[in-house]
Write a protein that holds these residues in place. Structure first.
Motif, short mmCIF file in Angstrom:
data_model
loop_
_atom_site.label_atom_id
_atom_site.label_comp_id
_atom_site.label_asym_id
_atom_site.label_seq_id
_atom_site.Cartn_x
_atom_site.Cartn_y
_atom_site.Cartn_z
N PRO A 1 0.70 -1.09 0.15
CA PRO A 1 0.00 0.11 0.07
C PRO A 1 0.83 1.15 -0.02
CG PRO A 1 -0.98 -1.59 1.55
CD PRO A 1 0.43 -2.26 1.15
N GLY A 2 0.41 2.12 -0.81
CA GLY A 2 1.37 3.46 -0.98
C GLY A 2 2.42 3.30 -1.72
N GLY A 3 2.60 1.98 -2.51
CA GLY A 3 3.82 1.78 -3.19
C GLY A 3 3.47 2.40 -4.66
N LEU A 4 4.51 1.95 -5.64
CA LEU A 4 4.40 2.41 -7.00
C LEU A 4 3.31 1.83 -7.88
CD1 LEU A 4 5.88 2.70 -9.96
CD2 LEU A 4 6.70 0.53 -9.52
N ALA A 5 2.72 2.44 -8.70
CA ALA A 5 1.60 1.89 -9.58
C ALA A 5 2.10 1.56 -11.06
CB ALA A 5 0.52 3.12 -9.78
N ILE A 6 2.03 0.47 -11.40
CA ILE A 6 2.37 0.01 -12.64
C ILE A 6 1.20 0.01 -13.82
CG2 ILE A 6 3.09 -1.80 -14.39
CD1 ILE A 6 4.85 -2.89 -12.08
N VAL A 7 1.26 0.90 -15.00
CA VAL A 7 0.34 0.85 -16.02
C VAL A 7 0.62 0.08 -16.92
CG1 VAL A 7 -0.92 2.50 -17.37
CG2 VAL A 7 -0.30 3.30 -15.19
N VAL A 8 -0.20 -0.92 -17.00
CA VAL A 8 -0.03 -1.93 -18.39
C VAL A 8 -0.66 -1.53 -19.62
CG1 VAL A 8 -0.24 -4.46 -18.85
CG2 VAL A 8 0.24 -3.70 -16.74
N ALA A 9 0.02 -1.49 -20.75
CA ALA A 9 -0.43 -1.21 -22.07
C ALA A 9 -0.12 -2.25 -22.90
CB ALA A 9 0.65 0.12 -22.56
N PHE B 1 -5.65 -1.29 -19.05
CA PHE B 1 -6.86 -0.32 -19.69
C PHE B 1 -7.09 -1.17 -21.12
CE2 PHE B 1 -3.02 1.63 -20.58
CZ PHE B 1 -3.06 1.93 -21.91
N SER B 2 -7.99 -0.82 -21.85
CA SER B 2 -8.02 -1.27 -23.21
C SER B 2 -7.95 -0.15 -24.01
CB SER B 2 -9.40 -1.72 -23.38
OG SER B 2 -9.77 -3.25 -22.66
N PHE B 3 -6.95 -0.42 -25.02
CA PHE B 3 -6.65 0.95 -25.83
C PHE B 3 -7.94 1.01 -27.02
CE2 PHE B 3 -1.86 -0.24 -25.51
CZ PHE B 3 -1.53 1.18 -25.39
N ARG B 4 -8.25 2.49 -27.18
CA ARG B 4 -9.37 2.65 -28.27
C ARG B 4 -9.32 1.51 -29.32
NH1 ARG B 4 -8.04 8.32 -30.09
NH2 ARG B 4 -7.51 8.39 -27.96
N GLY B 5 -10.62 1.20 -29.59
CA GLY B 5 -10.71 0.20 -30.59
C GLY B 5 -10.71 -1.24 -30.30
N ASP C 1 -4.48 7.52 -24.74
CA ASP C 1 -5.10 6.50 -23.69
C ASP C 1 -4.31 6.35 -22.68
OD1 ASP C 1 -6.78 6.72 -26.06
OD2 ASP C 1 -6.34 4.59 -26.84
N LEU C 2 -2.99 6.05 -22.93
CA LEU C 2 -2.13 5.93 -21.79
C LEU C 2 -1.87 6.94 -20.98
CD1 LEU C 2 0.11 4.18 -20.58
CD2 LEU C 2 1.73 5.22 -22.16
N ASP C 3 -2.02 8.10 -21.65
CA ASP C 3 -1.96 9.51 -20.70
C ASP C 3 -3.26 9.38 -19.59
OD1 ASP C 3 -0.15 11.71 -21.17
OD2 ASP C 3 -2.08 12.96 -20.93
N ALA C 4 -4.54 9.25 -20.31
CA ALA C 4 -5.45 9.12 -19.22
C ALA C 4 -5.27 7.90 -18.04
CB ALA C 4 -6.83 8.95 -19.85
N ALA C 5 -4.69 6.93 -18.42
CA ALA C 5 -4.57 5.78 -17.31
C ALA C 5 -3.61 6.40 -16.41
CB ALA C 5 -4.02 4.61 -18.29
N VAL C 6 -2.40 6.69 -16.85
CA VAL C 6 -1.29 7.43 -15.87
C VAL C 6 -1.79 8.49 -15.06
CG1 VAL C 6 0.88 8.79 -15.64
CG2 VAL C 6 0.72 6.87 -17.45
#
Length: 280
Positions: free
Chosen positions: A44-52, A83-87, A104-109
């Motif tokens: 908890p409180g650690g790094l977030a990983i965003v998966v593309a 997240f799912s990319f557009r389309g 899309d990645l920008d919004a997820a970050v």
């Protein structure tokens, strides 16, 4: 990017990745709705990983779910955003195959940062790998959309590559009307019918601007889509600022990534990603 709206969160109207997860609909800068999910991590409180994910993937695909669960269980990881990319999947719009997917990645970050994570890293596979490189290599980052580390897995170095049979099939699916119909019907991927205008910055150019953000390039020696000159070109263009892993026996992208490799990627990311201004 002030037109990015706050996400609408739904906990029960659609399935979560795992029990205790959270779903949201994010809005990209150009108003395309992006289906996203959040999985709490082990720290908890650690790094977030965003998966593309890669082309034709989606957050509900088993390989993406598996990667998210492995990343979430790694030491130092506070949460994982998929997240799912557009389309793709339940997201709106049509795929531009690595161009406007940066939005899309920008919004997820940005969502990961609004959830309170002090550091955010992006990990992208194949098409997603090219997107995380372009996103991290922008000359300026919108408020809250910068990343503290970036990992590109199985990514192309340059556009329009047709040197392998799988990539010739991909280009057929993208450029031919019947190919786009097949992609929509069988692969649940809706592809834009317009050419890039202008052509986006190629990954091999984007990596020149990523430093000092930590960068890891991962590629398999059995990748059937992009041969080893792609990761070697990326590492060379980074001017010594990138770490390069050539993985024996590894094929292509998230579908072929073994749990052990995913755990090592999570460990590297948790170790390297530090909030801006934090001591090294």
């Amino acid at each position: 990017m002030e037109s990015v709206s706050e996400p609408t969160v739904a906990r029960s109207c659609v399935p979560s990745i795992v029990s205790g997860g959270m779903r949201a609909v994010l809005t990209a800068e150009d108003r395309v709705p992006i289906d996203a999910a959040y999985l709490p991590g082990s720290t908890p409180g650690g790094l977030a990983i965003v998966v593309a994910h890669g082309f034709t993937g989606a957050l509900e695909r088993p390989a993406v779910r598996r990667a998210a669960e492995i990343f979430a269980g790694a030491a130092g990881v506070g949460g994982v955003v998929t997240f799912s990319f557009r389309g793709h999947g339940r997201s709106g719009g049509r795929s531009t195959v690595g161009d406007r997917e940066v939005l899309d990645l920008d919004a997820a970050v940005r969502w990961a940062r609004r959830l309170g994570h002090p550091a955010v890293a992006s990990v992208g596979f194949s098409m997603g790998g090219s997107v995380v490189l372009r996103h991290a290599g922008r000359k300026t980052a919108h408020e809250g959309a910068h990343v503290d580390a970036v990992v590109s897995v199985s990514a192309p170095a340059r556009w329009y590559y047709r040197g392998t049979a799988p990539m010739r099939r991909v280009h057929w699916a993208i450029t031919q009307p019947v190919g786009r119909l097949v992609s929509r019907g069988l692969l649940h991927t809706r592809i834009h019918d317009k050419d890039w205008d202008p052509v986006p910055v190629a990954p091999v150019e984007a990596v020149r601007s990523i430093a000092p953000t930590p960068l890891l390039v991962v590629h398999g020696d059995r990748d059937g889509y992009f041969p080893l000159d792609h990761p070697l070109s990326l590492a060379d263009a980074a001017g010594g600022a990138a770490e390069l892993w050539i993985e024996p026996g590894f094929g292509h992208a998230e579908n072929a990534a073994a749990p052990e490799l995913l755990r090592r990627i999570a460990g590297w990311t948790a170790e390297r990603a530090r909030p801006a201004g934090a001591p090294a």
